[in-house]
Scaffold this active site. Sequence first.
Site, PDB file in Angstrom:
ATOM      1  N   GLU A 110       0.832  -1.191   0.000  1.00 58.34           N
ATOM      2  CA  GLU A 110       0.000   0.000   0.000  1.00 58.34           C
ATOM      3  C   GLU A 110       0.872   1.248   0.000  1.00 58.34           C
ATOM      4  O   GLU A 110       1.960   1.263   0.580  1.00 58.34           O
ATOM      5  CB  GLU A 110      -0.922   0.003   1.228  1.00 58.34           C
ATOM      6  CG  GLU A 110      -1.946  -1.118   1.184  1.00 58.34           C
ATOM      7  CD  GLU A 110      -2.995  -1.025   2.282  1.00 58.34           C
ATOM      8  OE1 GLU A 110      -4.176  -1.208   1.985  1.00 58.34           O
ATOM      9  OE2 GLU A 110      -2.626  -0.781   3.446  1.00 58.34           O
ATOM     10  N   CYS A 123       3.725   8.617   0.692  1.00 57.03           N
ATOM     11  CA  CYS A 123       4.285   7.695   1.686  1.00 57.03           C
ATOM     12  C   CYS A 123       4.396   6.328   1.012  1.00 57.03           C
ATOM     13  O   CYS A 123       3.398   5.790   0.524  1.00 57.03           O
ATOM     14  CB  CYS A 123       3.354   7.630   2.906  1.00 57.03           C
ATOM     15  SG  CYS A 123       3.891   6.437   4.141  1.00 57.03           S
ATOM     16  N   CYS A 130       6.389  -6.773   7.521  1.00 58.45           N
ATOM     17  CA  CYS A 130       7.500  -6.219   8.287  1.00 58.45           C
ATOM     18  C   CYS A 130       7.878  -7.192   9.399  1.00 58.45           C
ATOM     19  O   CYS A 130       7.010  -7.810  10.019  1.00 58.45           O
ATOM     20  CB  CYS A 130       7.099  -4.873   8.896  1.00 58.45           C
ATOM     21  SG  CYS A 130       8.472  -4.064   9.758  1.00 58.45           S
ATOM     22  N   CYS A 134       6.259  -4.158  15.741  1.00 59.47           N
ATOM     23  CA  CYS A 134       5.791  -3.116  16.669  1.00 59.47           C
ATOM     24  C   CYS A 134       4.322  -3.392  17.026  1.00 59.47           C
ATOM     25  O   CYS A 134       3.503  -3.653  16.137  1.00 59.47           O
ATOM     26  CB  CYS A 134       5.937  -1.735  16.032  1.00 59.47           C
ATOM     27  SG  CYS A 134       7.620  -1.417  15.474  1.00 59.47           S
ATOM     28  N   CYS A 137       1.089  -1.698  15.262  1.00 63.32           N
ATOM     29  CA  CYS A 137       1.158  -1.472  13.816  1.00 63.32           C
ATOM     30  C   CYS A 137       0.529  -2.631  13.043  1.00 63.32           C
ATOM     31  O   CYS A 137       0.819  -3.799  13.315  1.00 63.32           O
ATOM     32  CB  CYS A 137       2.617  -1.304  13.423  1.00 63.32           C
ATOM     33  SG  CYS A 137       2.856  -1.137  11.655  1.00 63.32           S
ATOM     34  N   SER A 209      12.247   6.789   7.535  1.00 65.59           N
ATOM     35  CA  SER A 209      11.893   6.442   8.909  1.00 65.59           C
ATOM     36  C   SER A 209      12.482   5.083   9.258  1.00 65.59           C
ATOM     37  O   SER A 209      12.448   4.161   8.446  1.00 65.59           O
ATOM     38  CB  SER A 209      10.360   6.390   9.005  1.00 65.59           C
ATOM     39  OG  SER A 209       9.978   5.896  10.256  1.00 65.59           O
ATOM     40  N   SER A 232      11.888   5.916  15.082  1.00 68.91           N
ATOM     41  CA  SER A 232      10.680   5.539  15.827  1.00 68.91           C
ATOM     42  C   SER A 232      11.089   5.069  17.215  1.00 68.91           C
ATOM     43  O   SER A 232      11.511   3.926  17.392  1.00 68.91           O
ATOM     44  CB  SER A 232       9.950   4.414  15.083  1.00 68.91           C
ATOM     45  OG  SER A 232       9.598   4.842  13.801  1.00 68.91           O
ATOM     46  N   HIS A 234       9.240   5.654  20.550  1.00 70.87           N
ATOM     47  CA  HIS A 234       8.014   5.106  21.158  1.00 70.87           C
ATOM     48  C   HIS A 234       8.094   4.783  22.654  1.00 70.87           C
ATOM     49  O   HIS A 234       7.080   4.401  23.246  1.00 70.87           O
ATOM     50  CB  HIS A 234       7.520   3.840  20.439  1.00 70.87           C
ATOM     51  CG  HIS A 234       7.376   3.991  18.958  1.00 70.87           C
ATOM     52  ND1 HIS A 234       6.897   5.136  18.365  1.00 70.87           N
ATOM     53  CD2 HIS A 234       7.659   3.135  17.930  1.00 70.87           C
ATOM     54  CE1 HIS A 234       6.885   4.978  17.049  1.00 70.87           C
ATOM     55  NE2 HIS A 234       7.346   3.789  16.766  1.00 70.87           N
ATOM     56  N   CYS A 351      -0.809   6.556   9.808  1.00 72.30           N
ATOM     57  CA  CYS A 351       0.390   5.910  10.313  1.00 72.30           C
ATOM     58  C   CYS A 351       0.050   4.647  11.107  1.00 72.30           C
ATOM     59  O   CYS A 351      -0.793   4.670  11.999  1.00 72.30           O
ATOM     60  CB  CYS A 351       1.122   6.904  11.201  1.00 72.30           C
ATOM     61  SG  CYS A 351       2.616   6.261  11.871  1.00 72.30           S
TER      62      CYS A 351
HETATM   63  S1  SF4 Z   1       5.914   0.553  12.760  1.00 69.30           S
HETATM   64 FE1  SF4 Z   1       7.285   0.330  10.996  1.00 69.30          FE
HETATM   65  S2  SF4 Z   1       8.939  -0.983  11.781  1.00 69.30           S
HETATM   66 FE2  SF4 Z   1       7.234  -1.212  13.205  1.00 69.30          FE
HETATM   67  S3  SF4 Z   1       6.077  -3.029  12.470  1.00 69.30           S
HETATM   68 FE3  SF4 Z   1       5.154  -1.186  11.535  1.00 69.30          FE
HETATM   69  S4  SF4 Z   1       6.168  -0.987   9.538  1.00 69.30           S
HETATM   70 FE4  SF4 Z   1       7.449  -2.334  10.798  1.00 69.30          FE
END
Ligand code: SF4
Length: 369
Positions: A110, A123, A130, A134, A137, A209, A232, A234, A351
């Site tokens: 996407e 973006c 991934c 995280c 996400c 990022s 990132s 967090h 995001c």
């Molecule tokens: S925030 Fe970024 S690094 Fe973390 S799981 Fe999602 S896509 Fe991957």
Amino acid sequence: MSNETTTSRSPAAEAVDGRILPALTSLQDADLTGWLSRRGHPRYRTDQIRRWIVERRAGSFSDMTDLPRELRTDLEQAFRFSTLGIVSHQTARDRTEKLLLQCADGELVESVLMRDPGRRTVCISTQVGCAMGCVFCASGLQGLRRSLAASEIIDQVLALNRLLEEDERITNVVVMGIGEPLANYDALLDTLTFLTSRFGLGARRITVSTVGLPARMRQFASLKRPYNLAVSLHAPTDALRTQIVPVNRGTGIQDILAAADRYFYETGRRVTYEYVLLRGVNDLPVHARQLADLLSGRNAHVNLIPMNRVTELTLAAPDHQATDRFRSVLQRRGIPVTVRKRRGADIDAACGQLRLSRTPARNAASAGR
Ligand code: SF4
């Protein structure tokens, strides 16, 4: 109300005799010129073709009407115009647009176009899924399937470029979509080279990022190119960060901060620290104070991102008061801070909402090797 259009057209599937053709965007100019000259075409055809792709936003070889017909046919026989087919196209209430794109092997990614006054930001994704996991996400919910080739990343930009009105231009690129860009380093660099040399974007208009891979961050810093780097973070402590960003177990915050400092030293670009606010997890004033302790004295900017909804997850964003409280603590300590505007949340384009796929991978466009 958001709207969605779908199409079964899949340039990614272009093939001759069952062969998947090389992607046009995977060619360096010298290679394209060589290919053209072997067929007796002058060198300036390379510039013409590149102009059609970038400035004139051609959607196929047949759009390139000032090329001789036989050259267009030759190009069609030799190359894929795009590595990606459009599976769906959604537009949000705020005019954010999201494309679901299919690769030749059926994998889906996407990409998003955002409109702000004087800015058109895209973006883009660098991987299918991934591996970083995280917890807030959607992109990593099913793990990593594979990294994208540079041509598949570049073709996202070109696909979004074709959505723009004639008087619009892409002004900014953020490499913040699905995947960890620094874990697909060579393809990332090829993409950045394309964007700065052929697409005409300044490095300062591009943001990469990362979840924080210190060795790769140092390598990226050694390029001494003024790309923006967003880390990132967090969480302000390793114990909490490891709960939110499991890959932290192997790195640790101090090593990430040292690599980010190196990035600032080598490039002169202030590093942005992204901080997704999760209600009751990392959004308390004590966390803000710990974050301020980490960042004070550093040339840093904090981007707070109240978590965007992900259906499968129970985590949630804090309320406005908690977000404001967190921001105030940082401001009082002199740390520059912004709260990210929610974009395209009604089409899951914000995001952390981009995902591997919600559409069965092989039924929308018949791409395949
Ligand atoms: S925030 Fe970024 S690094 Fe973390 S799981 Fe999602 S896509 Fe991957």
